[in-house]
Design an enzyme around this catalytic site. Structure first.
Site, short mmCIF file in Angstrom:
data_model
loop_
_atom_site.label_atom_id
_atom_site.label_comp_id
_atom_site.label_asym_id
_atom_site.label_seq_id
_atom_site.Cartn_x
_atom_site.Cartn_y
_atom_site.Cartn_z
N ASP A 102 36.88 37.10 31.58
CA ASP A 102 37.80 36.12 30.98
C ASP A 102 37.55 34.73 31.56
OD1 ASP A 102 38.84 38.39 29.87
OD2 ASP A 102 40.93 37.85 30.23
N GLY B 268 49.04 37.21 26.77
CA GLY B 268 48.92 38.65 27.03
C GLY B 268 48.52 39.47 25.82
O1 PMV Z 1 42.99 40.76 29.89
P1 PMV Z 1 42.26 41.11 28.64
O2 PMV Z 1 43.10 41.81 27.66
O3 PMV Z 1 41.55 39.95 28.10
O4 PMV Z 1 41.12 42.21 29.03
C1 PMV Z 1 40.14 41.93 29.96
C2 PMV Z 1 38.97 42.87 29.79
C3 PMV Z 1 38.99 44.15 30.61
O5 PMV Z 1 37.67 44.67 30.53
C4 PMV Z 1 39.95 45.19 30.01
C5 PMV Z 1 39.37 43.92 32.06
C6 PMV Z 1 38.35 43.10 32.85
O6 PMV Z 1 38.74 42.60 33.92
O7 PMV Z 1 37.19 43.00 32.45
#
Ligand code: PMV
Length: 327
Positions: A166, A119
């Site tokens: 991701d 997280g």
């Molecule tokens: O979950 P994280 O902290 O890796 O953020 C993902 C990137 C965002 O643009 C904030 C959300 C997304 O789904 O693209």
């Protein structure tokens, strides 16, 4: 607090037999474009060597179980068993993976270890899901499209409506331009290597909460919010040009501007801002938060010469940090 594991050996698949299979998923660093990517603008992301590694086996007790192991000792940290009414996010994510893979009730045990802080903006949940789903798919004979659907289903539990960035990095790695759409567009980029230092000055915040806070800001400021995201999109185009040309001075400027826009979108914190300022004062070409923000990680664009200065500066504040060089 500097981590020795900058030299951690890369995760590698191991030979599996018919009753066990190994899978891995990579972490990621969003170089530019987070949050605006949710609204259809491009983003640049690089897969990290660090990630998750999972081993799937047929279970003796017939239950579908995921066990998270402590990375160094290999001791179990916690386990999740498929229960009739899953409540906790990890239980719901495990159920989502099993359902999408058609694995529920098959009696599988997956042991997974995570080489990333959870997280914190480095894509730990996608790396974990990618490792588990790859291992299970290999054990049960599922195809790549099924793996992608299963990782997306798991990410939906943690992120609400994830852009997919991701999971693209977790499954594919490399340096990518990502654009959300009905079908996400992934473009592999070729660029001279980057020296980066990644630090975690604060605990991470919920991605779903941060994405919701940006949506609320855009709703409150309909004349400005979309323009901020468009500006991030234009910045990403310029960053891609600088990245591919090896113009790291220009790229550093753009990273600093991107951080400023993320401040405007309300997702930075005083601690993340301080960490960026400290890195710049220590010689970084640029620094920004990465991922959802609200806490979690920042990174600095450095050179081979300045990398130790940024590590020392963040280390002096007790912030976990490590250096990476992109391939
Ligand atoms: O979950 P994280 O902290 O890796 O953020 C993902 C990137 C965002 O643009 C904030 C959300 C997304 O789904 O693209």
């Amino acid at each position: 607090m500097r981590e020795a594991s900058a030299s951690t050996p890369p995760l590698r698949d191991e030979p599996g037999g018919p009753t066990q299979a190994v899978g891995r998923g990579q972490g990621k660093l969003i170089l530019a474009g987070e949050h605006a990517v949710v609204y259809g603008h491009p983003a640049l992301v690089v897969g990290l060597e660090r990630g998750a590694r999972a081993v799937a086996r047929r279970a003796d007790d017939g239950l579908d179980r995921m066990v998270l192991l402590e990375q160094r000792s290999g001791e179990p940290l916690f386990e999740v068993v498929d229960v009739p009414t899953p409540q906790e996010p990890m239980e719901r994510a495990w159920r989502a993976m099993l359902d999408a893979l058609g694995a529920r009730g098959q009696g599988v045990r997956v042991e997974v270890s995570l080489g990333l802080p959870p997280g914190a903006g480095l894509g730990s949940s996608a790396a974990l899901a990618a490792a588990c789903c790859r291992a299970l798919a290999s054990l049960l004979g599922r195809d790549e499209a099924t793996i992608t659907r299963a990782v997306h289903a798991s990410e939906g539990v943690f992120h609400g409506s994830p852009s997919g960035i991701d999971q693209a990095a977790a499954l594919g790695g490399g340096l990518l331009r990502f654009e959300r759409g009905d079908t996400p567009t992934l473009t592999a980029l070729h660029a001279p290597p980057l020296h980066l230092v990644i630090g975690q000055p604060a605990p991470g915040a919920s991605t779903a909460r941060m994405v919701a806070s940006v949506a609320a800001l855009i709703q409150r400021q309909p004349a400005l919010g979309p323009h901020l995201c468009q500006t991030v999109g234009a910045l990403v185009e310029a960053a891609q040009t600088a990245l591919c040309a090896g113009d790291h001075a220009a790229l550093g400027d753009l990273l600093n501007i991107n951080h400023g826009l993320l401040v405007s979108l309300g997702v930075s914190t005083p601690t993340l801002d301080t960490a960026c300022h400290i890195a710049r004062e220590a010689g970084a070409l640029g620094a920004k938060l990465t991922g959802a923000g609200g806490g979690g990680c920042v990174f600095a664009l450095t050179t081979a010469e300045t990398t130790p200065h940024i590590l020392d500066a963040w280390d002096a504040h007790g912030w976990p940090c490590f250096a990476v060089k992109t391939p």
